[in-house]
Design a protein around this motif. Structure first.
Motif, PDB file in Angstrom:
ATOM      1  N   ARG A 117       0.823  -1.200   0.000  1.00 39.42           N
ATOM      2  CA  ARG A 117       0.000   0.000   0.000  1.00 39.42           C
ATOM      3  C   ARG A 117       0.869   1.267   0.000  1.00 39.42           C
ATOM      4  O   ARG A 117       0.440   2.325  -0.478  1.00 39.42           O
ATOM      5  N   GLN A 118       2.066   1.148   0.560  1.00 38.91           N
ATOM      6  CA  GLN A 118       2.986   2.278   0.548  1.00 38.91           C
ATOM      7  C   GLN A 118       3.745   2.369  -0.769  1.00 38.91           C
ATOM      8  O   GLN A 118       4.472   3.342  -1.000  1.00 38.91           O
ATOM      9  N   GLY A 119       3.621   1.321  -1.584  1.00 37.75           N
ATOM     10  CA  GLY A 119       4.294   1.321  -2.869  1.00 37.75           C
ATOM     11  C   GLY A 119       5.745   0.909  -2.816  1.00 37.75           C
ATOM     12  O   GLY A 119       6.487   1.126  -3.794  1.00 37.75           O
ATOM     13  N   SER A 120       6.168   0.275  -1.717  1.00 36.77           N
ATOM     14  CA  SER A 120       7.576  -0.095  -1.584  1.00 36.77           C
ATOM     15  C   SER A 120       7.884  -1.493  -2.104  1.00 36.77           C
ATOM     16  O   SER A 120       9.057  -1.857  -2.209  1.00 36.77           O
ATOM     17  N   ILE A 121       6.885  -2.294  -2.397  1.00 35.21           N
ATOM     18  CA  ILE A 121       7.100  -3.615  -2.988  1.00 35.21           C
ATOM     19  C   ILE A 121       6.152  -3.792  -4.154  1.00 35.21           C
ATOM     20  O   ILE A 121       5.120  -3.113  -4.248  1.00 35.21           O
ATOM     21  N   ARG A 122       6.528  -4.697  -5.034  1.00 40.52           N
ATOM     22  CA  ARG A 122       5.701  -4.971  -6.196  1.00 40.52           C
ATOM     23  C   ARG A 122       4.578  -5.963  -5.834  1.00 40.52           C
ATOM     24  O   ARG A 122       4.638  -6.631  -4.815  1.00 40.52           O
ATOM     25  N   PHE A 123       3.600  -6.044  -6.723  1.00 40.02           N
ATOM     26  CA  PHE A 123       2.463  -6.939  -6.486  1.00 40.02           C
ATOM     27  C   PHE A 123       2.911  -8.395  -6.407  1.00 40.02           C
ATOM     28  O   PHE A 123       2.368  -9.181  -5.620  1.00 40.02           O
ATOM     29  N   ALA A 124       3.909  -8.762  -7.226  1.00 44.55           N
ATOM     30  CA  ALA A 124       4.379 -10.147  -7.223  1.00 44.55           C
ATOM     31  C   ALA A 124       4.947 -10.526  -5.855  1.00 44.55           C
ATOM     32  O   ALA A 124       4.715 -11.637  -5.361  1.00 44.55           O
ATOM     33  N   GLU A 125       5.696  -9.593  -5.227  1.00 43.87           N
ATOM     34  CA  GLU A 125       6.244  -9.872  -3.888  1.00 43.87           C
ATOM     35  C   GLU A 125       5.124  -9.966  -2.861  1.00 43.87           C
ATOM     36  O   GLU A 125       5.135 -10.828  -1.982  1.00 43.87           O
ATOM     37  N   TRP A 126       4.193  -9.036  -2.984  1.00 42.64           N
ATOM     38  CA  TRP A 126       3.038  -9.086  -2.053  1.00 42.64           C
ATOM     39  C   TRP A 126       2.279 -10.401  -2.203  1.00 42.64           C
ATOM     40  O   TRP A 126       1.920 -11.047  -1.220  1.00 42.64           O
ATOM     41  N   SER A 127       2.033 -10.817  -3.460  1.00 41.00           N
ATOM     42  CA  SER A 127       1.289 -12.047  -3.718  1.00 41.00           C
ATOM     43  C   SER A 127       2.039 -13.266  -3.186  1.00 41.00           C
ATOM     44  O   SER A 127       1.429 -14.189  -2.626  1.00 41.00           O
ATOM     45  N   MET A 128       3.376 -13.294  -3.323  1.00 39.31           N
ATOM     46  CA  MET A 128       4.156 -14.428  -2.840  1.00 39.31           C
ATOM     47  C   MET A 128       4.034 -14.572  -1.326  1.00 39.31           C
ATOM     48  O   MET A 128       3.836 -15.679  -0.802  1.00 39.31           O
ATOM     49  N   LEU A 129       4.140 -13.446  -0.614  1.00 33.27           N
ATOM     50  CA  LEU A 129       4.032 -13.501   0.851  1.00 33.27           C
ATOM     51  C   LEU A 129       2.620 -13.878   1.297  1.00 33.27           C
ATOM     52  O   LEU A 129       2.440 -14.578   2.302  1.00 33.27           O
ATOM     53  N   GLN A 130       1.611 -13.409   0.552  1.00 28.23           N
ATOM     54  CA  GLN A 130       0.243 -13.789   0.883  1.00 28.23           C
ATOM     55  C   GLN A 130       0.027 -15.289   0.657  1.00 28.23           C
ATOM     56  O   GLN A 130      -0.674 -15.959   1.432  1.00 28.23           O
ATOM     57  N   GLN A 131       0.626 -15.801  -0.411  1.00 33.78           N
ATOM     58  CA  GLN A 131       0.513 -17.235  -0.693  1.00 33.78           C
ATOM     59  C   GLN A 131       1.201 -18.059   0.399  1.00 33.78           C
ATOM     60  O   GLN A 131       0.720 -19.123   0.769  1.00 33.78           O
ATOM     61  N   GLN A 132       2.314 -17.580   0.908  1.00 37.20           N
ATOM     62  CA  GLN A 132       2.992 -18.293   1.994  1.00 37.20           C
ATOM     63  C   GLN A 132       2.108 -18.338   3.236  1.00 37.20           C
ATOM     64  O   GLN A 132       2.015 -19.367   3.915  1.00 37.20           O
ATOM     65  N   TRP A 133       1.473 -17.199   3.508  1.00 37.29           N
ATOM     66  CA  TRP A 133       0.557 -17.191   4.659  1.00 37.29           C
ATOM     67  C   TRP A 133      -0.630 -18.122   4.434  1.00 37.29           C
ATOM     68  O   TRP A 133      -1.061 -18.842   5.336  1.00 37.29           O
ATOM     69  N   LEU A 134      -1.139 -18.122   3.193  1.00 41.91           N
ATOM     70  CA  LEU A 134      -2.271 -18.982   2.884  1.00 41.91           C
ATOM     71  C   LEU A 134      -1.892 -20.455   3.000  1.00 41.91           C
ATOM     72  O   LEU A 134      -2.671 -21.255   3.536  1.00 41.91           O
ATOM     73  N   ARG A 135      -0.703 -20.814   2.513  1.00 44.04           N
ATOM     74  CA  ARG A 135      -0.268 -22.217   2.625  1.00 44.04           C
ATOM     75  C   ARG A 135      -0.090 -22.619   4.084  1.00 44.04           C
ATOM     76  O   ARG A 135      -0.421 -23.744   4.469  1.00 44.04           O
ATOM     77  N   ALA A 136       0.440 -21.724   4.898  1.00 42.50           N
ATOM     78  CA  ALA A 136       0.594 -22.019   6.324  1.00 42.50           C
ATOM     79  C   ALA A 136      -0.766 -22.207   6.997  1.00 42.50           C
ATOM     80  O   ALA A 136      -0.957 -23.110   7.818  1.00 42.50           O
ATOM     81  N   ALA A 137      -1.726 -21.342   6.619  1.00 39.50           N
ATOM     82  CA  ALA A 137      -3.073 -21.476   7.184  1.00 39.50           C
ATOM     83  C   ALA A 137      -3.728 -22.771   6.734  1.00 39.50           C
ATOM     84  O   ALA A 137      -4.397 -23.463   7.517  1.00 39.50           O
ATOM     85  N   ALA A 138      -3.537 -23.118   5.441  1.00 36.81           N
ATOM     86  CA  ALA A 138      -4.119 -24.363   4.934  1.00 36.81           C
ATOM     87  C   ALA A 138      -3.494 -25.576   5.611  1.00 36.81           C
ATOM     88  O   ALA A 138      -4.187 -26.552   5.945  1.00 36.81           O
ATOM     89  N   ALA A 139      -2.173 -25.551   5.822  1.00 35.12           N
ATOM     90  CA  ALA A 139      -1.509 -26.664   6.506  1.00 35.12           C
ATOM     91  C   ALA A 139      -1.993 -26.784   7.947  1.00 35.12           C
ATOM     92  O   ALA A 139      -2.157 -27.898   8.468  1.00 35.12           O
ATOM     93  N   THR A 140      -2.241 -25.641   8.579  1.00 28.74           N
ATOM     94  CA  THR A 140      -2.782 -25.674   9.946  1.00 28.74           C
ATOM     95  C   THR A 140      -4.142 -26.353   9.976  1.00 28.74           C
ATOM     96  O   THR A 140      -4.432 -27.188  10.850  1.00 28.74           O
ATOM     97  N   LEU A 141      -4.977 -26.024   8.998  1.00 23.27           N
ATOM     98  CA  LEU A 141      -6.291 -26.668   8.916  1.00 23.27           C
ATOM     99  C   LEU A 141      -6.163 -28.154   8.608  1.00 23.27           C
ATOM    100  O   LEU A 141      -6.929 -28.972   9.140  1.00 23.27           O
ATOM    101  N   ASP A 142      -5.206 -28.512   7.766  1.00 24.19           N
ATOM    102  CA  ASP A 142      -5.013 -29.930   7.433  1.00 24.19           C
ATOM    103  C   ASP A 142      -4.612 -30.728   8.675  1.00 24.19           C
ATOM    104  O   ASP A 142      -5.123 -31.831   8.910  1.00 24.19           O
TER     105      ASP A 142
END
Length: 222
Positions: free
Chosen positions: A176-201
């Motif tokens: 939101r501050q414009g200091s990282i690109r969307f691809a970097e933001w998406s990668m970190l969000q995917q890591q969080w999502l995978r961790a959340a999915a593994a927790t549910l598994d």
């Protein structure tokens, strides 16, 4: 809250608004005293009943191979002319007593039936022992699965998932501050999502083990 809803729509690839329903997804593992669960389980009780039935049948067949004593008593009166050409008016009664001893012959069909009944006891006993082994194996596997899932879940809940969530939140702010690109933001969000999915598994695997143990222990829980 709006940002969380936006992220949720992003991961669902939809523009519709969905709100996750709050609720406890982790089952409790608390069965109390389960020392005698096997003797109370319906599958084992059914196998034990078959063994008792086979023993009762063998007892019946064994009794038929024993000598049998029979006693009989009869009392009757005669009205009219008897065999001795005398007239009887029914006031005189004649009594008789009979005794007999039946001795089964050795061998033959009865001995075959007894041997078959004894074989039935052995087969039923084997099925009962196999039922106990299978139920014990199910218990062992469920306990091991519960221990593995619980350990993994604890690691994710205490370390991996918080770290991923922290990194995802930081990436959200940086993007939101414009200091990282969307691809970097998406990668970190995917890591969080995978961790959340593994927790549910791991939670689902632990819950499955608890349900399996409940199937085993429920009959012995007071």
């Amino acid at each position: 809250l709006q940002r969380l809803e936006n992220r949720f729509r992003y991961f669902l690839v939809t523009r519709n608004d969905y709100t996750p329903e709050a609720g406890e997804v982790q089952l409790e593992f608390n069965f109390g005293d389960t020392a005698n669960w096997l003797q109370a389980h319906p599958a084992y009780l059914a196998a034990a009943a078959e063994t008792e039935r086979a023993r009762a049948l063998a007892a019946v067949e064994r009794a038929r191979t024993q000598p049998e004593l029979s006693l009989g008593y009869a009392r009757q009166s005669i009205r009219g002319i008897g065999a001795d050409d005398h007239w009887y008016n029914g006031s005189i009664a004649f009594s008789s007593l009979q005794a007999g001893l039946s001795i089964p012959l050795p061998g033959g069909a009865q001995q075959s039936a007894l041997r078959a009944a004894q074989t039935g006891i052995e087969l039923a006993g084997s099925r009962q022992e196999r039922s106990a082994r299978e139920l014990r194996l199910v218990e062992q596997e469920a306990l091991q699965q519960h221990a593995r899932s619980r350990k993994a879940l604890q690691t994710y809940q205490e370390s991996i998932l918080p770290s991923a969530a922290k990194a995802a939140a930081a990436a959200e702010w940086q993007w939101r501050q414009g200091s990282i690109r969307f691809a970097e933001w998406s990668m970190l969000q995917q890591q969080w999502l995978r961790a959340a999915a593994a927790t549910l598994d791991h939670t689902a695997a632990m819950n499955q083990a608890i349900l399996q143990l409940h199937y085993l222990y429920s009959s012995s829980i007071q």
